[in-house]
Design a protein around this motif. Structure first.
Motif, PDB file in Angstrom:
ATOM      1  N   MET A   5       0.796  -1.183  -0.065  1.00 15.49           N
ATOM      2  CA  MET A   5       0.072  -0.242  -0.019  1.00 15.49           C
ATOM      3  C   MET A   5       1.011   1.220   0.167  1.00 15.49           C
ATOM      4  N   SER A   6       0.614   2.166  -0.884  1.00  9.83           N
ATOM      5  CA  SER A   6       1.290   3.478  -1.065  1.00  9.83           C
ATOM      6  C   SER A   6       1.142   4.398   0.363  1.00  9.83           C
ATOM      7  N   GLU A   7       1.999   5.422   0.477  1.00  5.91           N
ATOM      8  CA  GLU A   7       1.655   6.407   1.448  1.00  5.91           C
ATOM      9  C   GLU A   7       0.446   7.246   1.170  1.00  5.91           C
ATOM     10  N   LEU A   8       0.396   7.436  -0.037  1.00  7.24           N
ATOM     11  CA  LEU A   8      -0.646   8.380  -0.460  1.00  7.24           C
ATOM     12  C   LEU A   8      -2.050   7.511  -0.069  1.00  7.24           C
ATOM     13  N   GLN A   9      -2.270   6.391  -0.625  1.00  8.28           N
ATOM     14  CA  GLN A   9      -3.315   5.529  -0.233  1.00  8.28           C
ATOM     15  C   GLN A   9      -3.689   5.476   1.385  1.00  8.28           C
ATOM     16  N   HIS A  10      -2.618   5.128   2.005  1.00 17.75           N
ATOM     17  CA  HIS A  10      -2.777   5.380   3.734  1.00 17.75           C
ATOM     18  C   HIS A  10      -3.138   6.679   3.881  1.00 17.75           C
ATOM     19  N   ARG A  55      -5.067   8.768   2.357  1.00 16.41           N
ATOM     20  CA  ARG A  55      -6.449   8.915   1.893  1.00 16.41           C
ATOM     21  C   ARG A  55      -7.331   7.969   3.067  1.00 16.41           C
ATOM     22  N   ILE A  56      -6.959   6.935   3.310  1.00 17.23           N
ATOM     23  CA  ILE A  56      -7.713   6.156   3.939  1.00 17.23           C
ATOM     24  C   ILE A  56      -8.085   6.865   5.415  1.00 17.23           C
ATOM     25  N   GLU A  69      -7.590   9.805   6.384  1.00 14.23           N
ATOM     26  CA  GLU A  69      -8.365  10.971   6.035  1.00 14.23           C
ATOM     27  C   GLU A  69     -10.074  10.556   6.369  1.00 14.23           C
ATOM     28  N   TYR A 102      -6.377  -1.435  10.162  1.00 13.76           N
ATOM     29  CA  TYR A 102      -6.828  -2.136   8.762  1.00 13.76           C
ATOM     30  C   TYR A 102      -5.815  -2.927   7.872  1.00 13.76           C
TER      31      TYR A 102
END
Length: 56
Positions: A1-6, A8-9, A11, A25
């Motif tokens: 999982m990317s830092e960006l996706q983490h 977004r989740i 947030e 998660y």
């Protein structure tokens, strides 16, 4: 999982007042994958963890 996706989740969880989910998660997803569990099982485990956290 990317830092960006983490991010977004995290947030989204903040907006939804799910304080424990960002910490739960990833481990729950890895555990679900290891036991070949369904997405529903992963989601249920994660939501149970959120509930348990909020009861403390």
């Amino acid at each position: 999982m990317s830092e960006l996706q983490h991010a977004r989740i995290a947030e989204l969880c903040s907006e939804l007042h799910l304080a424990a989910v960002p910490d739960l998660y990833l481990a729950n997803a890895q555990a679900a994958a290891a036991r070949d569990a369904s997405f529903s099982d992963f989601l249920e485990d994660t939501l149970k963890g959120e509930r348990e956290s909020s009861l403390k």
